[in-house]
Design a protein around this motif. Structure first.
Motif, PDB file in Angstrom:
ATOM      1  N   GLN A  14       9.953 -13.005   4.692  1.00  0.00           N
ATOM      2  CA  GLN A  14      10.714 -13.999   4.316  1.00  0.00           C
ATOM      3  C   GLN A  14      11.021 -15.067   4.684  1.00  0.00           C
ATOM      4  OE1 GLN A  14      14.843 -11.478   3.677  1.00  0.00           O
ATOM      5  NE2 GLN A  14      15.391 -13.708   2.557  1.00  0.00           N
ATOM      6  N   ARG A  15      11.029 -15.136   5.589  1.00  0.00           N
ATOM      7  CA  ARG A  15      11.614 -16.736   6.805  1.00  0.00           C
ATOM      8  C   ARG A  15       9.952 -17.513   6.458  1.00  0.00           C
ATOM      9  NH1 ARG A  15      13.357 -14.169  11.141  1.00  0.00           N
ATOM     10  NH2 ARG A  15      11.338 -13.959  11.814  1.00  0.00           N
ATOM     11  N   GLU A  16       8.567 -16.946   6.013  1.00  0.00           N
ATOM     12  CA  GLU A  16       7.911 -18.315   6.013  1.00  0.00           C
ATOM     13  C   GLU A  16       7.791 -18.508   5.297  1.00  0.00           C
ATOM     14  OE1 GLU A  16       4.899 -19.201   8.128  1.00  0.00           O
ATOM     15  OE2 GLU A  16       6.329 -18.512  10.290  1.00  0.00           O
ATOM     16  N   LEU A  17       7.974 -17.355   3.878  1.00  0.00           N
ATOM     17  CA  LEU A  17       7.357 -17.617   2.047  1.00  0.00           C
ATOM     18  C   LEU A  17       8.555 -18.150   2.450  1.00  0.00           C
ATOM     19  CD1 LEU A  17       6.073 -13.703   1.108  1.00  0.00           C
ATOM     20  CD2 LEU A  17       4.525 -15.588   1.770  1.00  0.00           C
ATOM     21  N   GLY A  18       9.588 -17.885   2.849  1.00  0.00           N
ATOM     22  CA  GLY A  18      10.404 -18.967   1.850  1.00  0.00           C
ATOM     23  C   GLY A  18      11.488 -18.024   0.629  1.00  0.00           C
ATOM     24  N   PHE A  19      11.427 -16.730   0.398  1.00  0.00           N
ATOM     25  CA  PHE A  19      12.161 -15.794  -0.604  1.00  0.00           C
ATOM     26  C   PHE A  19      11.702 -14.576   0.215  1.00  0.00           C
ATOM     27  CE2 PHE A  19       7.571 -16.755  -2.307  1.00  0.00           C
ATOM     28  CZ  PHE A  19       7.759 -15.416  -3.363  1.00  0.00           C
ATOM     29  N   ASP A  20      12.239 -13.712  -0.532  1.00  0.00           N
ATOM     30  CA  ASP A  20      12.094 -12.300  -0.977  1.00  0.00           C
ATOM     31  C   ASP A  20      11.242 -12.245  -1.498  1.00  0.00           C
ATOM     32  OD1 ASP A  20      12.519  -9.642   0.530  1.00  0.00           O
ATOM     33  OD2 ASP A  20      14.734  -9.355   0.021  1.00  0.00           O
ATOM     34  N   ALA A  21       9.599 -11.734  -1.095  1.00  0.00           N
ATOM     35  CA  ALA A  21       9.144 -11.679  -2.275  1.00  0.00           C
ATOM     36  C   ALA A  21       9.633  -9.928  -2.392  1.00  0.00           C
ATOM     37  CB  ALA A  21       7.339 -11.640  -1.184  1.00  0.00           C
ATOM     38  N   PHE A  22       9.563  -8.733  -1.619  1.00  0.00           N
ATOM     39  CA  PHE A  22       9.832  -7.884  -2.274  1.00  0.00           C
ATOM     40  C   PHE A  22      10.559  -7.279  -3.431  1.00  0.00           C
ATOM     41  CE2 PHE A  22       7.522  -7.731   2.642  1.00  0.00           C
ATOM     42  CZ  PHE A  22       7.234  -7.790   2.598  1.00  0.00           C
ATOM     43  N   ARG A  23      11.663  -8.268  -3.336  1.00  0.00           N
ATOM     44  CA  ARG A  23      12.614  -7.568  -4.143  1.00  0.00           C
ATOM     45  C   ARG A  23      13.384  -8.704  -4.795  1.00  0.00           C
ATOM     46  NH1 ARG A  23      14.679  -3.648  -2.229  1.00  0.00           N
ATOM     47  NH2 ARG A  23      14.677  -2.840   0.452  1.00  0.00           N
ATOM     48  N   GLN A  24      12.079 -10.019  -5.335  1.00  0.00           N
ATOM     49  CA  GLN A  24      12.572 -10.643  -6.248  1.00  0.00           C
ATOM     50  C   GLN A  24      10.859 -11.769  -6.744  1.00  0.00           C
ATOM     51  OE1 GLN A  24      13.456 -14.600  -3.815  1.00  0.00           O
ATOM     52  NE2 GLN A  24      15.775 -13.903  -4.233  1.00  0.00           N
ATOM     53  N   ALA A  25       9.955 -11.247  -6.685  1.00  0.00           N
ATOM     54  CA  ALA A  25       8.674 -11.503  -7.567  1.00  0.00           C
ATOM     55  C   ALA A  25       8.631 -10.430  -8.660  1.00  0.00           C
ATOM     56  CB  ALA A  25       7.469 -11.763  -6.320  1.00  0.00           C
ATOM     57  N   LEU A  60       6.517  -1.933  -8.945  1.00  0.00           N
ATOM     58  CA  LEU A  60       7.119  -1.599  -7.578  1.00  0.00           C
ATOM     59  C   LEU A  60       8.572  -0.712  -7.088  1.00  0.00           C
ATOM     60  CD1 LEU A  60       4.460  -1.095  -4.807  1.00  0.00           C
ATOM     61  CD2 LEU A  60       5.809  -3.572  -4.077  1.00  0.00           C
ATOM     62  N   ARG A  61       8.485  -2.268  -7.668  1.00  0.00           N
ATOM     63  CA  ARG A  61      10.849  -1.553  -6.750  1.00  0.00           C
ATOM     64  C   ARG A  61      11.006  -0.063  -7.722  1.00  0.00           C
ATOM     65  NH1 ARG A  61      10.608  -7.017  -7.254  1.00  0.00           N
ATOM     66  NH2 ARG A  61      10.937  -6.965  -9.021  1.00  0.00           N
ATOM     67  N   GLN A  62      10.154   0.161  -9.343  1.00  0.00           N
ATOM     68  CA  GLN A  62      10.790   1.004 -10.195  1.00  0.00           C
ATOM     69  C   GLN A  62      10.308   2.239  -8.873  1.00  0.00           C
ATOM     70  OE1 GLN A  62       9.449   0.933 -13.945  1.00  0.00           O
ATOM     71  NE2 GLN A  62      11.045  -0.666 -14.256  1.00  0.00           N
ATOM     72  N   SER A  63       8.896   2.689  -8.393  1.00  0.00           N
ATOM     73  CA  SER A  63       8.225   3.380  -7.396  1.00  0.00           C
ATOM     74  C   SER A  63       9.490   4.441  -6.582  1.00  0.00           C
ATOM     75  CB  SER A  63       7.829   2.727  -6.795  1.00  0.00           C
ATOM     76  OG  SER A  63       7.090   4.387  -6.022  1.00  0.00           O
ATOM     77  N   PRO A  64       9.481   5.817  -7.414  1.00  0.00           N
ATOM     78  CA  PRO A  64      10.410   6.432  -5.896  1.00  0.00           C
ATOM     79  C   PRO A  64      10.442   6.013  -4.536  1.00  0.00           C
ATOM     80  CG  PRO A  64       9.222   8.013  -6.889  1.00  0.00           C
ATOM     81  CD  PRO A  64       8.665   6.492  -7.121  1.00  0.00           C
ATOM     82  N   HIS A  65       9.232   5.759  -3.931  1.00  0.00           N
ATOM     83  CA  HIS A  65       8.529   5.628  -2.668  1.00  0.00           C
ATOM     84  C   HIS A  65       8.756   4.385  -2.283  1.00  0.00           C
ATOM     85  CE1 HIS A  65       7.072   9.059  -3.356  1.00  0.00           C
ATOM     86  NE2 HIS A  65       6.187   8.970  -4.211  1.00  0.00           N
ATOM     87  N   PHE A  66       9.527   3.264  -2.804  1.00  0.00           N
ATOM     88  CA  PHE A  66       9.557   1.520  -2.670  1.00  0.00           C
ATOM     89  C   PHE A  66       9.863   1.935  -1.020  1.00  0.00           C
ATOM     90  CE2 PHE A  66      11.802  -2.473  -2.325  1.00  0.00           C
ATOM     91  CZ  PHE A  66      10.722  -3.167  -2.312  1.00  0.00           C
ATOM     92  N   GLY A 109       1.195  -1.024  -0.225  1.00  0.00           N
ATOM     93  CA  GLY A 109       0.349   0.185  -0.018  1.00  0.00           C
ATOM     94  C   GLY A 109       0.124   1.289   0.009  1.00  0.00           C
ATOM     95  N   ALA A 110       1.766   1.187   0.885  1.00  0.00           N
ATOM     96  CA  ALA A 110       2.737   2.639   0.747  1.00  0.00           C
ATOM     97  C   ALA A 110       4.076   2.504   0.198  1.00  0.00           C
ATOM     98  CB  ALA A 110       3.433   2.349   2.618  1.00  0.00           C
ATOM     99  N   ALA A 111       4.102   1.830  -0.290  1.00  0.00           N
ATOM    100  CA  ALA A 111       4.922   1.884  -2.121  1.00  0.00           C
ATOM    101  C   ALA A 111       4.484   1.385  -3.538  1.00  0.00           C
ATOM    102  CB  ALA A 111       5.890   0.523  -1.736  1.00  0.00           C
ATOM    103  N   GLY A 112       3.330   1.733  -3.362  1.00  0.00           N
ATOM    104  CA  GLY A 112       3.121   1.174  -4.485  1.00  0.00           C
ATOM    105  C   GLY A 112       2.433   2.641  -4.595  1.00  0.00           C
ATOM    106  N   CYS A 113       2.740   2.915  -6.470  1.00  0.00           N
ATOM    107  CA  CYS A 113       2.814   4.932  -6.914  1.00  0.00           C
ATOM    108  C   CYS A 113       2.000   4.320  -8.322  1.00  0.00           C
ATOM    109  CB  CYS A 113       3.842   5.412  -6.992  1.00  0.00           C
ATOM    110  SG  CYS A 113       3.882   6.622  -7.431  1.00  0.00           S
TER     111      CYS A 113
END
Length: 128
Positions: A88-99, A64-70, A18-22
């Motif tokens: 990250q531990r529960e999903l098994g990967f860094d969803a914010f940086r890899q997906a 999302l990662r291209q947003s200046p607010h990410f 929500g906060a990082a979405g631009c």
């Protein structure tokens, strides 16, 4: 996953997305019934989630990662108490940086008195 970590995972996902979405000019909002009526298994990850969710979101991680607010969105999520390391531990990967694309749905637990929803996450990209 116990209820307390599940609640923190849900909070982290919601706050960061929500906060990082631009919104960009290409952003479009589609009705969930449209997605369910015409599933495109290769295009829309929402079509792969089971029906009956009380809340859902499709997130374009690459945009999302291209947003200046990410980065500030991740920082805000941490300040608000979201445990990003737990996600990250529960999903098994860094969803914010890899997906590159993700779909998140929240389902109510069966029976009365449930105090936390059950998340389902679908992610596409270089997930390791």
């Amino acid at each position: 996953m116990t209820r307390a970590p599940r609640r923190k995972v849900l909070a982290a996902l919601l706050v960061v997305f929500g906060a990082a979405g631009c919104p960009s000019p290409q952003t479009s909002v589609r009705n969930a019934s449209d997605v369910r009526a015409r599933p495109d298994l290769h295009g829309d990850p929402l079509a792969l989630l089971p029906p009956g969710a009380v809340a859902w979101a499709r997130v374009d991680g690459a945009a999302l990662r291209q947003s200046p607010h990410f980065d500030s969105g991740l920082e805000l999520a941490t300040q608000l108490g979201a445990d990003l390391a737990l996600v990250q531990r529960e999903l098994g990967f860094d969803a914010f940086r890899q997906a590159n694309m993700a779909a998140v749905a929240i389902y109510l637990p069966p029976g009365p008195g449930g105090d936390a929803g059950w998340p389902a996450v679908y992610a596409r990209g270089e997930v390791q």
